[in-house]
Scaffold this motif. Structure first.
Motif: not given
Length: 831
Positions: A403-407, A434-438, A493-499, A502-508
């Motif tokens: 996989x990747x070490x970035x987005x 907005x935020x995106x995930x695969x 710390x106020x940053x976007x929580x990518x994990x 991803x969980x919300x995208x998977x659930x959707x």
């Protein structure tokens, strides 16, 4: 001819091609558009392109844009650009206008080669366009390109929200071929699929692999590439032996292969690239093919290292093993090291970022010295490219991709930076963030999901947001699903929580569990794209019965809440009265003449239509029918029925200077007028509302208003693009046909019996008009005697649209249906 013979001593791609052409001048270099093109013919065609470019002032090192839909002409254009000493920049005409403008400006393209009409449609008329159909001047000698001269610049998705151009040299591609070809037994008898867009660097291998070994590149038409059944048929009929595929696309081909009973194919090698291989799919294909199974090879690579970096021939042990993505060992011309965050080489078995060195590492990013310096590093006296991809070395020395070490992600082989997707969505005034995930659907297909925070309290319109995305970024960057959230998840710390994203995208995207209550009952009575139909089944209680009789339809709708219809079935007052639970009629097409809107409104039924996507597709088809019929009516019949017609291939039809008479200037007619003007036609049209304002509107479009009588008497092509009403029933009757020129063509993209087909048959057989091209007939699927005439082309209406257009219609329909069932206003509501 030995597979490596032309490679020996070649200093450039043009040098390589000259050697192959000299060894096999009469052998087929390409096949496409129903004919073979020999090496000698390709050589002459590319010489003409080079002469045109040199005459236009193109010189060594210049960047030339290439604007062309996939066709058999593209290879000659590319070789011609290289012969002129320049490099090509592929410009996909399906990209949004803003993106094409950005690429042309960023690459400082002053000249592009392509159809001037297409350039105007794409908004690139500010750039000088060289028409490859123009007569070539006397050839001007051009020196052989230097190995370090650029060969092409391909733009990839950028993490800053803007795409970036990667510069690849002749030496880079020659090094790839020199390393790859000896690993296989390719030769002159091999026929390679040329499947991918030239904006995707997989196409570089697909083109130069056969040209370097004396083989044949089989150009896969865009329509066949999107229609799996047609593509499988092409592989069989063309005897393709080398197939190059992105795994997610091969998944559909494998399913079609199994469903078709594993037909005989000539395949010897299937080469994967672009994304993780699906081992289960390969295993199933191998089992279905038995002893006829080809060799499967999994390649890993990125544009910055020239297509491929590592490779592995998949063994039965690989297919049954636990390594999810075996990518093999580096190619002979490259070195791969795995490094940690401190840039130190990790021990075998540990995870590290892949750093690549060798002659495949490209020149860097065009006009982006800061980005080049960040990604291309010098270490230990060697120049390396930091891929951002993670892997670990297995005990046998091969690599496993992790996989990747970035987005960055891959969608159907295309590199997609999530940041670019998010930036595009934020540019919409209705979006606050907005935020995106695969994620993946239940069939394993990748889905791009966007979490969106609305800018206000108004109803959130998925349809409008999807429309904005399609106008801003290429199709692969447009989310498949949009999920409205009140706020994006953040880390402490106020940053976007990518994990969490991803969980919300998977659930959707997860299959919805069965609910205790009944699901909305949906009746589908016309063909719908398979992806939209599958989504309907996952969400609603769906019954499909195509084109039921009138009596049967009345019984079917008794407890139906939604009817999905196109143009084949009428939803009249009697149907609406028979459906007391009916809430929505969802129409996917270019009109609603088959729906009784007054009865629906009286019953409180929402009716919406999806016209904006289909109109351009039907207009494109109408132009294809015109070009095809004018050039060769019998060839057209085969091409249009197969969905493989090609504007560029038929551009010699001498439509330039002829008059197109438009009967109907709605969405389809206006779009067709632009296309016709682009190929040099005069456009006249009948006017329903003959007011000064309407005449001024038409004049702005380059359309001359005229009477119906004068249109019929003067038009070389009469095209019907009107809705079916009482006024337009048999609009073209015996008298109208007698009023037309004997050399005229009749083109009909209207629905239903707008044309009196008995009168048309007589006019065609008596020679009163030259021919007809019919997108529809009065009774769909039953063309009657017309189908037996050589001067008639008939293609089914919706079925002739591209698969991409049908998929887009399906997605918009689904979004609109959800809005309507939720009680919200639908943008395309008819009342």
């Amino acid at each position: 001819m030995h597979s490596a013979e032309p490679m020996a001593g070649a200093r450039s791609l043009t040098d390589l091609f000259a050697r192959s052409a000299g060894l096999r001048p009469q052998a087929p270099a390409l096949t496409g558009n129903g004919r073979d093109i020999t090496y000698a013919e390709l050589d002459r065609a590319s010489d003409d392109i080079a002469a045109l470019l040199v005459d236009a002032g193109v010189g060594r090192g210049d960047l030339v844009g290439v604007l062309l839909e996939r066709s058999h002409r593209m290879p000659g254009w590319i070789i011609g650009i290289l012969k002129a000493g320049a490099a090509y920049v592929p410009l996909d005409p399906t990209y949004p206008r803003d993106r094409l403008h950005y690429m042309v400006a960023d690459a400082q393209v002053k000249i592009l080669i392509g159809d001037p009409g297409q350039a105007a449609v794409c908004g690139l008329d500010g750039v000088r366009v060289v028409d490859p159909a123009a007569p070539a001047p006397a050839a001007t000698p051009v020196g052989t390109p230097d190995p370090q001269d650029p060969a092409y610049v391909i733009y990839t998705s950028g993490s800053t929200g803007r795409p970036k151009g990667c510069v690849v040299t002749h030496a880079n591609v020659l090094a790839l071929l020199d390393a790859m070809l000896p690993l296989f037994d390719f030769g002159p008898r091999d026929r390679w699929s040329l499947f991918h867009s030239f904006s995707f660097d997989f196409s570089v291998w697909e083109l130069w692999g056969p040209l370097a070994t004396g083989g044949t590149a089989v150009v896969v038409p865009a329509a066949a590439a999107r229609a799996t059944e047609d593509f499988l048929r092409l592989l069989a009929t063309e005897g393709v032996t080398v197939l190059n595929q992105v795994p997610s696309v091969f998944r559909f081909l494998a399913r079609e292969y199994a469903d078709s009973g594993a037909p005989d194919l000539a395949l010897r090698h299937v080469i994967f690239g672009g994304e993780n291989v699906d081992l289960d799919v390969v295993r199933a294909f191998t089992e279905a093919a038995g002893e006829r199974a080809p060799t499967f090879v999994n390649m890993y690579g990125v544009t910055e290292t020239t297509v491929f970096t590592t490779g592995r021939t998949l063994t039965p042990e690989d297919l049954a093993g636990s390594v999810r993505s075996p990518i093999g060992v580096p190619l002979p011309h490259l070195t791969v090291e795995l490094r940690d965050d401190a840039l130190e080489v990790v021990a075998d078995g540990e995870v590290g970022e892949m750093w690549v060195a060798g002659t495949g590492v490209t020149a860097g990013y065009l006009h982006r010295p800061d980005l080049t310096a960040d990604r291309f590093r010098t270490s230990g006296g060697r120049r390396w490219y930091r891929t951002g991809d993670l892997a670990r070395r297995l005990p046998d020395g091969a690599l496993e991709y992790l996989g990747r070490n970035d987005q960055q992600v891959k969608i159907r082989g295309h590199r997609v930076e999530l940041a670019e997707v998010e930036e595009a969505l934020r540019a919409d005034a209705a979006v606050h963030d907005a935020a995106a995930a695969v994620t993946r659907d239940p069939d394993g297909n990748p889905l791009l999901v966007a979490l969106v925070v609305a800018a206000g309290d108004d109803a959130f319109s998925v349809t409008a947001l999807r429309r904005h995305a399609r106008a801003t970024v290429p199709a692969q960057l447009v989310p498949n699903r949009f999920l409205r959230v009140d706020a994006l998840p953040l880390t402490p710390s106020g940053k976007l929580d990518r994990r969490a994203v991803q969980e919300l995208a998977d659930a959707a995207s997860a299959p919805r569990p069965a609910t205790a209550g009944p699901r909305t009952r949906v009746l589908v009575v016309d063909p719908l794209h398979e992806s939209a139909l599958a989504e309907l089944h996952r969400t609603y209680d769906v019954h499909v019965e195509l084109r039921p009789s009138a009596d049967r339809l009345l019984r079917l709708v008794e407890d139906t809440e939604v009817i999905v219809v196109r143009s084949g079935v009428r939803i009249g007052a009697d149907v609406i009265r028979a459906a007391p639970r009916l809430k929505v009629v969802a129409r996917a097409g270019s009109g609603v003449d088959n729906i009784d809107l007054d009865a629906a409104e009286a019953a409180g039924v929402t009716v919406f239509n999806v016209p904006g996507v289909s109109a351009p597709a039907v207009a494109e088809l109408a132009l294809g029918l015109m070009l095809a019929a004018a050039r060769h009516i019998v060839l057209a019949d085969r091409q249009v029925r197969a969905g493989t017609w090609n504007k560029a291939a038929l551009a010699g039809a001498e439509l330039g200077g002829k008059t197109l008479g438009l009967v109907g200037v709605g969405r389809i007619g206006s779009r067709l007028a632009r296309l016709a003007l682009g190929v040099g036609m005069r456009v006249v049209a009948t006017v329903d509302r003959d007011t000064p304002q309407r005449r001024a509107e038409l004049a702005d479009q380059g359309i001359e208003p005229t009477s119906r009588e004068r249109l019929l008497a003067t038009a070389d092509v009469v095209c019907l693009a009107v809705p079916l009403t009482d006024r337009t029933h048999h609009l073209i009757d015996d008298g109208a046909l007698r009023a037309m020129k004997r050399s005229a063509l009749l083109v009909n993209v209207s629905r239903g019996p707008v044309v009196d087909e008995e009168a048309l048959y007589r006019a065609l057989t008596d020679g009163e008009i030259a021919g007809a091209a019919l997108d529809v007939v009065a009774e769909e699927g039953n063309p009657g005697r017309l189908a037996g005439l050589d001067n008639v082309v008939i293609t089914p209406h919706i079925g002739a649209m591209s698969a991409d257009s049908q998929e887009r219609i399906g997605r918009i329909l689904l979004d609109s249906l959800r809005e309507a069932l939720a009680g919200r206003k639908v943008a395309t509501a008819c009342r």
